[in-house]
Design an enzyme around this catalytic site. Structure first.
Site, PDB file in Angstrom:
ATOM      1  N   SER A  40       0.804  -1.228   0.000  1.00  0.00           N
ATOM      2  CA  SER A  40       0.000   0.000   0.000  1.00  0.00           C
ATOM      3  C   SER A  40       0.832   1.270   0.000  1.00  0.00           C
ATOM      4  CB  SER A  40      -0.945   0.011   1.208  1.00  0.00           C
ATOM      5  OG  SER A  40      -0.212  -0.112   2.421  1.00  0.00           O
ATOM      6  N   ASP A 348      -3.848   7.854   8.144  1.00  0.00           N
ATOM      7  CA  ASP A 348      -4.925   7.017   8.685  1.00  0.00           C
ATOM      8  C   ASP A 348      -4.450   6.082   9.795  1.00  0.00           C
ATOM      9  OD1 ASP A 348      -3.414   5.219   7.275  1.00  0.00           O
ATOM     10  OD2 ASP A 348      -4.952   4.705   5.814  1.00  0.00           O
ATOM     11  N   HIS A 351      -0.638   4.733   7.302  1.00  0.00           N
ATOM     12  CA  HIS A 351      -0.005   5.313   6.126  1.00  0.00           C
ATOM     13  C   HIS A 351       0.234   6.802   6.351  1.00  0.00           C
ATOM     14  CE1 HIS A 351      -2.556   1.896   4.816  1.00  0.00           C
ATOM     15  NE2 HIS A 351      -1.462   1.561   4.153  1.00  0.00           N
TER      16      HIS A 351
END
Length: 400
Positions: A40, A348, A351
């Site tokens: 991610s 978040d 990240h």
């Protein structure tokens, strides 16, 4: 305190400055394309395509994801651009499209300038191996899966093997970051430190084998990131919150034992890269020091513009670090959203914000946190002996 230790062993070279006043300059011609693998931290939309018809929609496919730069969710796990986006911009290349955009896109000319195989939640090891270690992953995409996608694409991408080799030789290969989720699924799934440490060698071997395979196929320049300081992550700080202040770094507020794990992993990864440089002297294998690139703003958040600090998430559902495992950013109940993402480093809880990613990218592009320095590679990329002059044990940047 940050201590920048730079040792130069009778090597004459000059920096090509890519960054001025924290703004990027385009350096066209250094690479013709970017090929990315990872999770991610680098995913530009593959996970979004995998979960496109999911009900309810995946949290990262909903606002406020993407609000800062794109003004809508793009599949990036941030409010805006990622490190890979800033690297592409600095080389004058388009933003790297996700491989899974669709069958019709795979032979599109846009892939000639870059393709991204990274998937949010991806691991280096396959899910069967992790399960055997007692670790359950929420994703069945591994680095091996991504390599298979890459080979499938190349089989229809080039008319002749020589064409594929030329394409790879003129591409920058981003090898991650990958491996972080192997540790996340372990630590956050209640594996002990010793249990996670037991499969660190396997993670490194998997990354090393992928690098070897890509070099054998023709890749000549590979950028390999290390692990981030996980002890500074809002999620980890929430999971392992402790009343013993001695477990925390008094300067950063990060958990010492988790950061020590990241540092030890990074040291082992760098040793493996050193061995690969000896095996493949004509390839340029660059270590990207994500750990210290991030530690610069963890150690001094306000001087980097993060007035709200670097540990508390911008988007979440409350708590000391604005992070809850039961309600994450994008969920309807996660209503505690900051009004200015630029003053937060954590997006978040797992990240970074675009602002934080930009600082990391700046460090890589200036050469401060790449070994050998990325700017030097761009001025001398086709020198077959570049690896003998620059190595991680010649000069490094350390946080003490």
């Amino acid at each position: 305190m940050f201590v920048f230790v730079m040792t130069l062993k009778l090597v004459k070279w000059s920096f090509l400055f890519l960054v001025l006043n924290h703004n990027f300059q385009n350096i066209e011609g250094c690479f013709d394309s970017i090929i990315s693998f990872g999770d991610s931290l680098a995913d530009t939309g593959n996970k979004l395509h995998i979960t496109l018809n999911k009900i309810p929609p995946s949290h990262f496919s909903l606002p406020p994801y993407g609000e800062t730069f794109f003004h809508h969710p793009t599949g990036r796990f941030s409010d805006g651009r990622l490190v890979i986006d800033f690297i592409a911009e600095s080389f004058g290349l388009p933003l790297v499209p996700p491989y899974l955009e669709g069958e019709d896109e795979r032979n599109n000319v846009k892939f000639r300038q870059g393709v991204n195989f990274a998937v949010g939640g991806a691991t280096a090891l396959d899910s069967a191996y992790l399960l055997d270690k007692g670790v359950t992953s929420s994703n069945n995409v591994s680095l091996g899966t991504q390599l298979n996608w890459f080979k499938d694409m190349m089989s229809s991408f080039c008319k002749f093997p020589s064409e594929c080799k030329e394409f790879l030789q003129n591409s920058l290969i981003l090898m991650g970051e990958i491996g972080g989720n192997d540790f996340n699924y372990g630590f956050l799934g209640n594996s002990t430190k010793e249990e996670v440490e037991s499969y660190v060698p396997a993670v490194i071997k998997t990354i090393s084998s992928a690098i070897e395979e890509l070099i054998e196929l023709g890749a000549s320049t590979l950028l390999v990131p290390g692990d981030l300081p996980i002890g500074c992550s809002s999620a980890y700080l929430t999971k392992f919150m402790h009343s013993d202040k001695g477990q925390y770094d008094p300067k950063t507020g990060c958990l010492n034992w988790l950061n020590k794990f990241s540092q030890q992993y990074n040291e082992l990864l760098q040793k493996e890269l050193h061995l690969l440089r000896d095996l493949y002297p004509t390839a340029t294998i660059i270590y990207a020091d994500y750990y210290n690139a991030a530690m610069q703003f963890y150690a001094s958040p306000k001087s980097h513009g993060f007035r709200k600090g670097a540990l508390v998430a911008c988007c979440g559902a409350g708590g000391p670090y604005n992070f809850m495992f039961s309600t994450i950013c994008g969920d309807p109940a996660a209503r505690n959203i900051c009004s200015d993402t630029s003053v937060y480093a954590s997006w978040d809880g797992m990240h970074f914000t675009e602002a934080a990613y930009k600082w990391i990218a700046t460090g890589l592009l200036k050469g401060t946190f790449t070994f050998p320095p990325l700017p030097k590679i761009c001025t001398d990329r086709f020198n077959p002996n570049v690896n003998q002059f620059y190595d991680s044990d010649l000069f490094g940047v350390r946080y003490k």
